[in-house]
Design an enzyme around this catalytic site. Structure first.
Site, PDB file in Angstrom:
ATOM      1  N   SER A 113      -0.694 -80.870  18.338  1.00 48.81           N
ATOM      2  CA  SER A 113      -1.338 -81.655  19.389  1.00 48.81           C
ATOM      3  C   SER A 113      -0.356 -82.159  20.436  1.00 48.81           C
ATOM      4  CB  SER A 113      -2.118 -82.802  18.747  1.00 48.81           C
ATOM      5  OG  SER A 113      -2.883 -83.471  19.723  1.00 48.81           O
ATOM      6  N   HIS A 114      -0.237 -83.466  20.542  1.00 46.27           N
ATOM      7  CA  HIS A 114       0.567 -84.088  21.590  1.00 46.27           C
ATOM      8  C   HIS A 114       2.022 -84.289  21.175  1.00 46.27           C
ATOM      9  CE1 HIS A 114      -1.394 -86.843  18.890  1.00 46.27           C
ATOM     10  NE2 HIS A 114      -0.369 -87.642  19.033  1.00 46.27           N
ATOM     11  N   ASP A 277      -3.380 -82.729  26.881  1.00 43.54           N
ATOM     12  CA  ASP A 277      -2.231 -82.732  25.980  1.00 43.54           C
ATOM     13  C   ASP A 277      -1.856 -81.335  25.493  1.00 43.54           C
ATOM     14  OD1 ASP A 277      -4.383 -82.337  24.282  1.00 43.54           O
ATOM     15  OD2 ASP A 277      -3.410 -83.356  22.619  1.00 43.54           O
ATOM     16  N   ASP A 279      -2.521 -79.356  22.991  1.00 45.75           N
ATOM     17  CA  ASP A 279      -3.530 -78.389  22.565  1.00 45.75           C
ATOM     18  C   ASP A 279      -4.846 -78.528  23.332  1.00 45.75           C
ATOM     19  OD1 ASP A 279      -4.001 -80.867  21.361  1.00 45.75           O
ATOM     20  OD2 ASP A 279      -5.104 -79.953  19.701  1.00 45.75           O
ATOM     21  N   ASP A 281      -7.048 -81.053  23.858  1.00 42.51           N
ATOM     22  CA  ASP A 281      -8.242 -81.821  23.483  1.00 42.51           C
ATOM     23  C   ASP A 281      -8.262 -83.227  24.070  1.00 42.51           C
ATOM     24  OD1 ASP A 281      -6.240 -82.719  21.825  1.00 42.51           O
ATOM     25  OD2 ASP A 281      -7.352 -82.445  19.958  1.00 42.51           O
ATOM     26  N   ARG A 282      -7.118 -83.698  24.586  1.00 48.22           N
ATOM     27  CA  ARG A 282      -7.113 -85.046  25.174  1.00 48.22           C
ATOM     28  C   ARG A 282      -7.230 -84.977  26.695  1.00 48.22           C
ATOM     29  NH1 ARG A 282      -2.767 -88.803  21.947  1.00 48.22           N
ATOM     30  NH2 ARG A 282      -3.716 -88.507  19.895  1.00 48.22           N
ATOM     31  N   LYS A 376     -12.694 -82.906  20.377  1.00 51.61           N
ATOM     32  CA  LYS A 376     -12.663 -83.539  21.680  1.00 51.61           C
ATOM     33  C   LYS A 376     -12.178 -82.496  22.685  1.00 51.61           C
ATOM     34  CE  LYS A 376      -8.362 -85.746  20.340  1.00 51.61           C
ATOM     35  NZ  LYS A 376      -8.241 -86.435  19.058  1.00 51.61           N
TER      36      LYS A 376
HETATM   37  C1  G1P Z   1      -4.124 -90.570  16.950  1.00 51.43           C
HETATM   38  C2  G1P Z   1      -5.185 -91.325  17.715  1.00 51.43           C
HETATM   39  C3  G1P Z   1      -6.553 -90.948  17.192  1.00 51.43           C
HETATM   40  C4  G1P Z   1      -6.732 -89.429  17.269  1.00 51.43           C
HETATM   41  C5  G1P Z   1      -5.589 -88.735  16.558  1.00 51.43           C
HETATM   42  C6  G1P Z   1      -5.656 -87.233  16.749  1.00 51.43           C
HETATM   43  O1  G1P Z   1      -4.192 -90.909  15.586  1.00 51.43           O
HETATM   44  O2  G1P Z   1      -4.992 -92.720  17.635  1.00 51.43           O
HETATM   45  O3  G1P Z   1      -7.532 -91.616  17.937  1.00 51.43           O
HETATM   46  O4  G1P Z   1      -7.942 -89.041  16.694  1.00 51.43           O
HETATM   47  O5  G1P Z   1      -4.346 -89.193  17.079  1.00 51.43           O
HETATM   48  O6  G1P Z   1      -5.561 -86.874  18.090  1.00 51.43           O
HETATM   49  P1  G1P Z   1      -3.234 -91.992  14.924  1.00 51.43           P
HETATM   50  O7  G1P Z   1      -1.824 -91.571  15.266  1.00 51.43           O
HETATM   51  O8  G1P Z   1      -3.561 -93.298  15.596  1.00 51.43           O
HETATM   52  O9  G1P Z   1      -3.566 -91.974  13.485  1.00 51.43           O
HETATM   53 ZN    ZN Z   2      -4.453 -82.847  20.937  1.00 48.14          ZN
END
Ligand code: G1P
Ligand code: ZN
Length: 543
Positions: A113-114, A277, A279, A281-282, A376
């Site tokens: 992801s990010h 981000d 991948d 989804d954000r 998302k």
């Molecule tokens: C974080 C975000 C959460 C999201 C997740 C995956 O998780 O806060 O809302 O669903 O990334 O993208 P966290 O690091 O807070 O557990």
């Molecule tokens: Zn992501």
């Protein structure tokens, strides 16, 4: 070609979290490590003989090697067909779309992801089921159990498949179909949004910039915004996916999308700025010199949904994660539809969407989506904003302010303390838990505490209970302080502190959020002993 059975052994800590298995690249590069996990997935998901698997990732370092390994393993394990994104690319929402559209058995999405990418950074892998959504906990638990007892995996001996050209080839009786990663997704977006209206907006002086952060959305954004919707060439910046995301942190927030934020706060700022981000989804949404909090974004999209073709028939309900501000609740109330409060993480929305209970959902962490897929969806959110602006023809700032006048403003902020020592982070949570015992009825930051709890959720569809989802201090005036530990980091602990207060009076809605929340912030820091216990005086990221 031959199928080989290779002896392996269990590895420690291959427990997929809510977002799959995320580790440093070096961990994945250990001999048999990836194979071990992939075989554990295949051993845990039921009978897929002859079925279709979707495969793709965000293009980060190790993506291409992992794809080749997984193709060989999918063939050896009896899949009938794999749909793989060209160059190994599939954004997370696009993978969800492809799984659903082609009736696939499931999909493997390669992404962290990010989190940053590159040889010394993170890699990840996640299994999504046939509904296009992340595997439910029962499946991830089964995968984990299998990783602890596994002793062999199956793989085909074969040369690499050419994944850089679309077309089909055979691999030990299995079809490998290299697909255009954008086509199915773009077609779905055309069904949902009024492309003509957006084209008209973009063709009439509206200025738009999208920051793909050198991550997966580049090709999607260029195709959809520039080619199909006629946005000016170059409106997609950092469009080329790079294995290390150009050295950046592919997280669209005020800290990591600095260049975009500077541009959007300049006096010549475009009308709309957005980013996604690693991948895809954000999403982050900015107007000229105006930041839209993700919580407000969800509420505003919900309030305007009927102006968009895909939602013209109305919404069945809205869902938000617990730490997300309560702005969406007010819209749901006005629309006469239910609003669900779920734990953090997208998977909790899936059950509600599959049951037809909700249409839109969102999280404060820059995640917004709908039942068009089961993840998302960053670009979808940006298209939603474009479509609403094409109909309303006003600036982002006036749209948001008008929303606040009607529904009230939920001042909101999240303070992240990243890379904190795990013991210190646990001490902070223990301190909050202790304070929760005597807070109800007393005053904090000039407000009366109504109740305190550790958020628990009972899934209304399957009855499963999720406990310990965040420590809450709830005030009588609707304000909230919430503490949770991140479940997605890969080094140390991240403490998230969420703050919210409600302001119905339009004459008091124009404050800076940090200013409006200053009292609550100070109280939260004080009650938790955050600075003293962690040795940190400032959060790493403020949103
Ligand atoms: C974080 C975000 C959460 C999201 C997740 C995956 O998780 O806060 O809302 O669903 O990334 O993208 P966290 O690091 O807070 O557990
Ligand atoms: Zn992501």
């Amino acid at each position: 070609m031959a199928i080989r059975t290779v002896s392996t052994r269990p590895f420690d800590g291959q427990r997929p979290g809510t977002s799959g298995l995320r580790k440093k690249v070096a961990v994945f590069q250990q001999e048999h490590y990836l194979e071990n996990f992939v075989q554990s997935v295949f051993d845990s998901i039921g009978d897929f003989k002859g079925e279709t698997l979707v495969l793709g990732g965000d293009g980060r370092y190790f993506n291409r090697q992992a794809i080749q390994t997984i193709l060989r393993m999918a063939a050896a394990n009896g899949f009938g067909r794999v749909l793989v994104g060209r160059h190994g690319i599939l954004s997370t929402p696009a993978a969800s779309c492809v799984i659903r559209k082609h009736g696939a058995f499931g999909g493997l999405i390669l992404s962290a992801s990010h989190n940053p990418g590159g040889p010394s950074q993170d890699f990840g892998i996640k299994y999504n089921t046939g509904n296009g959504g992340p595997a439910p906990e029962a499946v991830t638990e089964a995968i984990y159990r299998r990783t602890q007892s596994i002793d062999c995996y199956r793989i085909v001996d074969a040369p690499d498949i050419d994944i850089d050209r679309t077309g089909t080839c055979a691999l030990e009786g299995m079809a490998v179909e290299v697909i255009d990663p954008v086509a199915d997704y773009a077609a779905l977006m055309q069904e949902i949004f009024d492309f003509d209206a957006i084209r008209d907006l973009l063709g009439n002086g509206f200025r738009f910039v999208f920051d793909a952060m050198h991550a997966v959305t580049g090709p999607y954004a260029v195709e959809i915004f520039e080619r199909q919707l006629g946005a000016s060439e170059g409106c997609v910046i950092r469009a080329e996916p790079l294995e290390d995301f150009g050295g950046g942190h592919p997280d669209p927030n005020l800290t990591y999308a600095k260049e975009l934020v500077e541009r959007m706060f300049d006096e010549h700022a475009p009308d709309l700025g957005a980013a996604s981000d690693g991948d895809g989804d954000r999403n982050m949404i900015l107007g000229a010199r105006f930041f839209v909090t993700p919580s407000d974004s969800l509420a505003i999209l919900a309030a305007n949904a009927q102006r968009v073709p895909g939602y013209a028939g109305g919404l069945s309900g809205i869902a938000r994660s617990m730490p997300t501000s309560q702005a969406a609740d007010r819209v749901a109330e006005a629309l006469g539809i239910p609003c669900y409060e779920t734990p953090t993480g997208w998977k909790f929305f899936g059950n509600l969407m599959d049951a037809g209970r909700v249409t839109l959902c969102g999280e404060e962490s820059f995640g917004t989506g709908s039942d068009h897929v089961r993840e998302k969806d960053g670009l979808w959110a940006v298209l939603f904003w474009l479509n609403v602006l094409a109909v309303r023809r006003m600036s982002v700032a006036s749209l948001v302010r008008g929303h606040w006048r009607r529904f009230g403003r939920n001042y909101y902020s999240r303070h992240d303390y990243e890379g904190v020592d795990m013991t210190a982070a646990e001490a902070v949570m223990a301190r909050v838990r202790k304070a929760q015992e005597h807070l109800p009825g007393s005053k904090l930051a000039g407000r009366v505490v109504r109740a305190c709890d550790d958020f628990a959720y009972t899934d209304p569809i399957d009855g499963s209970v999720s406990r310990h989802q965040g420590l809450r201090i709830l005030f009588e005036d609707g304000s909230r302080i919430v503490f949770r530990l991140s479940g997605t980091g890969t080094s140390g602990a991240t403490i998230r502190m969420y703050l919210e207060s409600y302001e119905p009076d339009p004459s008091r809605q124009g404050l800076d959020a940090q200013q409006a929340l200053a009292g609550l912030i100070a109280a939260a820091v004080d009650v938790s002993g955050l600075h003293e216990l962690t040795g940190r005086q400032q959060p790493t990221v403020i949103t």
